[in-house]
Scaffold this active site. Structure first.
Site, PDB file in Angstrom:
ATOM      1  N   GLY A  66       0.786  -1.227   0.099  1.00 12.41           N
ATOM      2  CA  GLY A  66       0.083  -0.041   0.039  1.00 12.41           C
ATOM      3  C   GLY A  66       0.647   1.311  -0.140  1.00 12.41           C
ATOM      4  O   GLY A  66       2.145   0.854  -0.169  1.00 12.41           O
ATOM      5  N   GLY A 114      -0.585  -5.286   1.130  1.00 14.51           N
ATOM      6  CA  GLY A 114      -1.670  -5.223   0.201  1.00 14.51           C
ATOM      7  C   GLY A 114      -1.388  -5.962  -1.050  1.00 14.51           C
ATOM      8  O   GLY A 114      -3.239  -6.105  -1.534  1.00 14.51           O
ATOM      9  N   GLU A 137       5.300  -6.215   7.750  1.00 13.66           N
ATOM     10  CA  GLU A 137       5.208  -5.744   7.821  1.00 13.66           C
ATOM     11  C   GLU A 137       6.117  -5.103   9.476  1.00 13.66           C
ATOM     12  O   GLU A 137       5.134  -4.399  10.392  1.00 13.66           O
ATOM     13  CB  GLU A 137       3.319  -5.340   7.830  1.00 13.66           C
ATOM     14  CG  GLU A 137       2.613  -5.002   7.013  1.00 13.66           C
ATOM     15  CD  GLU A 137       2.453  -6.112   6.226  1.00 13.66           C
ATOM     16  OE1 GLU A 137       2.140  -5.923   5.379  1.00 13.66           O
ATOM     17  OE2 GLU A 137       2.763  -7.376   7.182  1.00 13.66           O
ATOM     18  N   ASP A 145      -2.003  -6.908   8.666  1.00 18.18           N
ATOM     19  CA  ASP A 145      -3.452  -6.510   7.778  1.00 18.18           C
ATOM     20  C   ASP A 145      -3.819  -6.863   6.490  1.00 18.18           C
ATOM     21  O   ASP A 145      -3.700  -8.062   6.221  1.00 18.18           O
ATOM     22  CB  ASP A 145      -3.591  -4.863   8.036  1.00 18.18           C
ATOM     23  CG  ASP A 145      -2.600  -4.204   6.878  1.00 18.18           C
ATOM     24  OD1 ASP A 145      -1.862  -4.910   6.183  1.00 18.18           O
ATOM     25  OD2 ASP A 145      -3.320  -3.010   6.734  1.00 18.18           O
TER      26      ASP A 145
END
Length: 353
Positions: A66, A114, A137, A145
């Site tokens: 992302g 993402g 991450e 996530d």
């Protein structure tokens, strides 16, 4: 339409082609919005029998994640832009998970963060020898996530916990061996696969026909490179305290375990503890939506955390790869701080679908 993602209907397919090559097709808010709008329209569109997701021909990577710089800039101020992005992205992940028709993702190249979220929740995921998967991450102080709390703990044994905490990378056929991809196809055959899919009659039994086509191109999956280490992964990463995981790795008479311990010690201690709790809670959730609401709560706090801002500085901005985490060790992370990361959000702030 931004042009960063191409949206079209071809044959019986709704086609989504990522088209942001200079950023390895990393997702921005506009891309997520356009993809979500398309999926919502195609779910009940009688012309569309399946969805095909790929990236622009000839460009590197599938999707590198992302817009990390935007998230950090927003997190350093009021966080509003970051949370608007997360809300749209997480609704997109949920729409993919619940999509009522075949959803085929061609994950050829770098597939991280993402990029995992827009592929792994679909019904068919095609890896190639060029696929490079990771949820990195914990190395920038965010958290795994985009549904990581859902799919990672549902991989075999503690494989997902290992991937979540260390950010370990899987390459090529290992992505399929882990269950992250459903098919393994040579990259040189992808255009042929795509052509055959788009020319297929899917008016009846679309899921079965898609499966037949992909099976016809799929190669045998060799034993995974991580397979010899699964006993260690299950034994060491099965603990519910990050300190115990690290201690177990350090106590193993194995060079590979020592390497994992050293890798773990480079990650944000706060984020390692958050990620471990995330996958443990995610394993118990009964619905995908529960998991995504939980991840939105985590995102609300993590994007504002000092470790995230420091991680982006060290890895993305200055590129010195020497973040100064605070606290600096797992033992110094107060469990009450982790509790606060998972607390319900103030009135009106919870993620809705």
């Amino acid at each position: 339409m931004s042009g960063d993602v191409e949206v079209s209907v071809r044959g019986g397919f709704g086609c989504l082609t990522l088209n942001r090559p200079d950023a390895l097709h990393a997702l921005n808010a506009g891309m997520c919005s356009e993809m979500l709008e398309a999926l919502n329209a195609w779910a009940d569109d009688p012309r569309v029998h399946a969805v095909l997701l790929d990236h622009r021909d000839g460009s590197r990577g599938f999707c590198a994640g992302g817009d990390i710089r935007m998230l950090a800039k927003s997190g350093a101020s009021d966080g509003a832009e970051a949370m608007a992005f997360f809300a749209t992205e997480y609704r997109l992940n949920t729409a993919i998970y619940n999509f009522p028709k075949p959803y085929i993702a061609m994950i050829d190249g770098v597939t991280m963060g993402g990029g995992v979220g827009i592929s792994v929740h679909g019904s068919h995921r095609i890896a190639t020898e060029r696929t490079l998967f990771a949820m990195p991450e914990t190395g920038i102080g965010l958290f795994p996530d985009v549904g990581g709390g859902w799919f990672l703990p549902r991989l075999a044994g503690e494989l997902g916990t290992w991937l979540a905490l260390t950010g370990a990378r899987l390459k090529g056929a290992d992505v399929a061996a882990a269950g992250i991809a459903t098919h393994f196809v040579s990259s040189e055959r992808l255009l042929t696969v795509k052509a055959e899919l788009l020319s297929a009659d899917l008016s009846s039994g679309s899921s079965g026909r898609v499966g037949e086509i992909l099976s016809g191109f799929s190669e045998d999956i060799p034993p995974a490179s991580f397979a010899p280490h699964m006993d260690i992964i299950n034994r060491c990463f099965g603990h519910d305290r990050a300190e115990d995981i690290l201690g177990a790795l350090e106590g193993e008479p194995s060079d590979w375990a020592s390497e994992q311990a050293d890798l773990l010690k480079t990650k944000s201690p706060r984020t390692v503890k958050v990620a471990l709790r995330q996958v443990r809670e995610g394993r118990a959730f009964e619905t995908f939506e529960e998991n995504m609401k939980n991840e939105y709560r985590i995102a609300w706090r993590q994007v504002r955390s000092g470790d995230f801002l420091e991680g982006v500085r060290a890895i993305i901005v200055d590129k010195d790869h020497d973040p100064e985490w605070s606290p600096a060790s797992l033992a110094e992370v107060d469990d009450r701080v982790v509790d606060d990361v998972f607390a319900e959000l103030p009135d009106g702030r919870e993620l809705t679908f």
